[in-house]
Design a protein around this motif. Sequence first.
Motif, PDB file in Angstrom:
ATOM      1  N   THR A  25       0.834  -1.197   0.000  1.00 40.70           N
ATOM      2  CA  THR A  25       0.000   0.000   0.000  1.00 40.70           C
ATOM      3  C   THR A  25       0.871   1.251   0.000  1.00 40.70           C
ATOM      4  N   TYR A  26       0.301   2.348  -0.445  1.00 43.12           N
ATOM      5  CA  TYR A  26       1.019   3.621  -0.474  1.00 43.12           C
ATOM      6  C   TYR A  26       0.032   4.769  -0.410  1.00 43.12           C
ATOM      7  N   ASP A  27       0.513   5.919   0.010  1.00 41.19           N
ATOM      8  CA  ASP A  27      -0.269   7.145   0.033  1.00 41.19           C
ATOM      9  C   ASP A  27      -0.021   7.871  -1.289  1.00 41.19           C
ATOM     10  N   PRO A  28      -1.037   8.057  -2.126  1.00 35.88           N
ATOM     11  CA  PRO A  28      -0.832   8.704  -3.431  1.00 35.88           C
ATOM     12  C   PRO A  28      -0.294  10.122  -3.346  1.00 35.88           C
ATOM     13  N   ALA A  29      -0.473  10.785  -2.194  1.00 37.04           N
ATOM     14  CA  ALA A  29       0.064  12.130  -2.037  1.00 37.04           C
ATOM     15  C   ALA A  29       1.589  12.113  -2.062  1.00 37.04           C
ATOM     16  N   THR A  30       2.161  10.945  -1.818  1.00 41.70           N
ATOM     17  CA  THR A  30       3.614  10.813  -1.805  1.00 41.70           C
ATOM     18  C   THR A  30       4.220  11.026  -3.188  1.00 41.70           C
ATOM     19  N   ILE A  31       3.450  10.780  -4.234  1.00 43.27           N
ATOM     20  CA  ILE A  31       3.954  10.892  -5.604  1.00 43.27           C
ATOM     21  C   ILE A  31       4.585  12.265  -5.837  1.00 43.27           C
ATOM     22  N   MET A  32       3.870  13.315  -5.461  1.00 40.76           N
ATOM     23  CA  MET A  32       4.392  14.655  -5.659  1.00 40.76           C
ATOM     24  C   MET A  32       5.603  14.935  -4.782  1.00 40.76           C
ATOM     25  N   LYS A  33       5.589  14.410  -3.561  1.00 42.88           N
ATOM     26  CA  LYS A  33       6.706  14.632  -2.646  1.00 42.88           C
ATOM     27  C   LYS A  33       7.987  14.007  -3.203  1.00 42.88           C
ATOM     28  N   GLU A  34       7.865  12.780  -3.704  1.00 45.25           N
ATOM     29  CA  GLU A  34       9.040  12.092  -4.229  1.00 45.25           C
ATOM     30  C   GLU A  34       9.513  12.740  -5.528  1.00 45.25           C
ATOM     31  N   ALA A  35       8.570  13.232  -6.333  1.00 45.78           N
ATOM     32  CA  ALA A  35       8.957  13.941  -7.553  1.00 45.78           C
ATOM     33  C   ALA A  35       9.734  15.206  -7.207  1.00 45.78           C
ATOM     34  N   GLU A  36       9.340  15.872  -6.112  1.00 46.55           N
ATOM     35  CA  GLU A  36      10.066  17.057  -5.639  1.00 46.55           C
ATOM     36  C   GLU A  36      11.498  16.697  -5.269  1.00 46.55           C
ATOM     37  N   VAL A  37      11.650  15.575  -4.554  1.00 44.19           N
ATOM     38  CA  VAL A  37      12.978  15.144  -4.119  1.00 44.19           C
ATOM     39  C   VAL A  37      13.867  14.868  -5.326  1.00 44.19           C
ATOM     40  N   VAL A  38      13.345  14.100  -6.277  1.00 45.26           N
ATOM     41  CA  VAL A  38      14.113  13.754  -7.464  1.00 45.26           C
ATOM     42  C   VAL A  38      14.450  15.003  -8.268  1.00 45.26           C
ATOM     43  N   GLY A  39      13.469  15.885  -8.424  1.00 48.17           N
ATOM     44  CA  GLY A  39      13.680  17.102  -9.208  1.00 48.17           C
ATOM     45  C   GLY A  39      14.759  18.006  -8.644  1.00 48.17           C
ATOM     46  N   SER A  40      14.987  17.921  -7.341  1.00 48.38           N
ATOM     47  CA  SER A  40      15.995  18.767  -6.704  1.00 48.38           C
ATOM     48  C   SER A  40      17.407  18.229  -6.901  1.00 48.38           C
ATOM     49  N   LEU A  41      17.527  17.024  -7.467  1.00 45.33           N
ATOM     50  CA  LEU A  41      18.826  16.374  -7.566  1.00 45.33           C
ATOM     51  C   LEU A  41      19.560  16.605  -8.874  1.00 45.33           C
ATOM     52  N   PHE A  42      18.866  17.144  -9.880  1.00 40.51           N
ATOM     53  CA  PHE A  42      19.550  17.285 -11.162  1.00 40.51           C
ATOM     54  C   PHE A  42      19.206  18.587 -11.857  1.00 40.51           C
ATOM     55  N   SER A  43      20.028  18.917 -12.865  1.00 37.87           N
ATOM     56  CA  SER A  43      19.825  20.137 -13.642  1.00 37.87           C
ATOM     57  C   SER A  43      19.343  19.776 -15.036  1.00 37.87           C
ATOM     58  N   SER A  44      18.722  20.728 -15.697  1.00 40.47           N
ATOM     59  CA  SER A  44      18.180  20.483 -17.033  1.00 40.47           C
ATOM     60  C   SER A  44      18.326  21.724 -17.890  1.00 40.47           C
ATOM     61  N   THR A  45      18.668  21.543 -19.153  1.00 37.58           N
ATOM     62  CA  THR A  45      18.814  22.685 -20.066  1.00 37.58           C
ATOM     63  C   THR A  45      17.473  23.216 -20.528  1.00 37.58           C
ATOM     64  N   SER A  46      16.408  22.474 -20.254  1.00 40.91           N
ATOM     65  CA  SER A  46      15.106  22.873 -20.776  1.00 40.91           C
ATOM     66  C   SER A  46      14.445  23.984 -19.981  1.00 40.91           C
ATOM     67  N   GLY A  47      15.002  24.257 -18.787  1.00 44.36           N
ATOM     68  CA  GLY A  47      14.396  25.293 -17.955  1.00 44.36           C
ATOM     69  C   GLY A  47      13.133  24.833 -17.273  1.00 44.36           C
ATOM     70  N   ARG A  48      12.945  23.528 -17.161  1.00 46.26           N
ATOM     71  CA  ARG A  48      11.742  23.010 -16.547  1.00 46.26           C
ATOM     72  C   ARG A  48      11.986  22.465 -15.134  1.00 46.26           C
ATOM     73  N   SER A  49      13.132  22.775 -14.568  1.00 52.26           N
ATOM     74  CA  SER A  49      13.482  22.165 -13.291  1.00 52.26           C
ATOM     75  C   SER A  49      13.222  23.077 -12.089  1.00 52.26           C
ATOM     76  N   GLY A  50      12.175  23.889 -12.152  1.00 50.76           N
ATOM     77  CA  GLY A  50      11.838  24.767 -11.042  1.00 50.76           C
ATOM     78  C   GLY A  50      10.977  24.071 -10.009  1.00 50.76           C
ATOM     79  N   ARG A  51      10.128  24.841  -9.291  1.00 52.28           N
ATOM     80  CA  ARG A  51       9.289  24.265  -8.251  1.00 52.28           C
ATOM     81  C   ARG A  51       8.296  23.280  -8.842  1.00 52.28           C
ATOM     82  N   TRP A  52       8.047  22.211  -8.098  1.00 50.28           N
ATOM     83  CA  TRP A  52       7.108  21.167  -8.544  1.00 50.28           C
ATOM     84  C   TRP A  52       5.804  21.389  -7.787  1.00 50.28           C
ATOM     85  N   SER A  53       5.061  22.412  -8.179  1.00 51.38           N
ATOM     86  CA  SER A  53       3.953  22.858  -7.331  1.00 51.38           C
ATOM     87  C   SER A  53       2.585  22.320  -7.742  1.00 51.38           C
TER      88      SER A  53
END
Length: 296
Positions: free
Chosen positions: A261-289
């Motif tokens: 089982t899992y809490d679906p709200a976690t999806i956004m939290k984990e995406a935030e964590v991953v997004g903070s770990l890398f850079s991107s040339t596309s300019g899409r790596s800002g806040r995951w709101s």
Amino acid sequence: MRNKVVPHMSVRVVRHAFKKRFWLASATRKHKTFNKVVTKTLFEGDNMIVLPKDTVAVRRTVETNIEVEDAGARTVLPSDVVKEVLSKTDDIFIMDFCLCRKSSKCEDYPVDRGCVFLGNGVHRIPKDFGHIATRDEAFRYIDECSNLGFVHIIGRNRLDSVWLNTGKKNDLMTICNCCPCCCLWNIVRDVSDEIGSVYRRMESVEIKVDEDRCIGCSICTEICFTHAIRITDKKCRIDQKLCRGCGRCSEICPKDAIKVTYDPATIMKEAEVVGSLFSSTSGRSGRWSRPCQVRG
């Protein structure tokens, strides 16, 4: 020229070292200096998240105020962590081979379904290793890999930036599509705690055994790549410290005795964590709101 030569040489080196991976993993437990060097060189700052298989994961009641779209027609799935991260970048590279399965000469799963890499570093990967992909193509590829039975692991793995010679560690993000037999992270049962800790289950994932249903058949022990499962008193017991929550044991259980089982709200939290770990040339790596948009 150097960037083209180094990865091709690395493939040969990694394939040779892959055969000794369990011995090397054990050495990190036995020798402090060796462990320190390996951790510093190949795993420092890493964060790899194991996602439970969509086919077995069951939603729990949402415990936060993050809105999740239409719980009826749409369901937020663990793999949406991957898709949320993919939606934030144009720098996507799909590998034409899986180095782990290629090194193991795997006969049970397709060797030509490799990792997906994201970030600035993908433009340094040799073109004969795969190709730059669109987000829509990557979405389809992830779904295809799910249907083939692979488990998704996403995060930063410095080892990949080293063997691919892609530059700074935060210039590359890895999405592994792992089979149970060949994944490099099978070493988690032998490797040092320092290295093993960078490879974790997704937040909020729980694995529980219904002892009334369990018949102690031990099939689950055979599929668990971390050796987290034992049969004691004719019942399945899961070592939660070793378990990474992939859900393969639940999928294979003939009595449906293991629940994921899992809490679906976690999806956004984990995406935030991953997004903070890398850079991107596309300019899409800002806040995951924004709330996760599930793609059918």
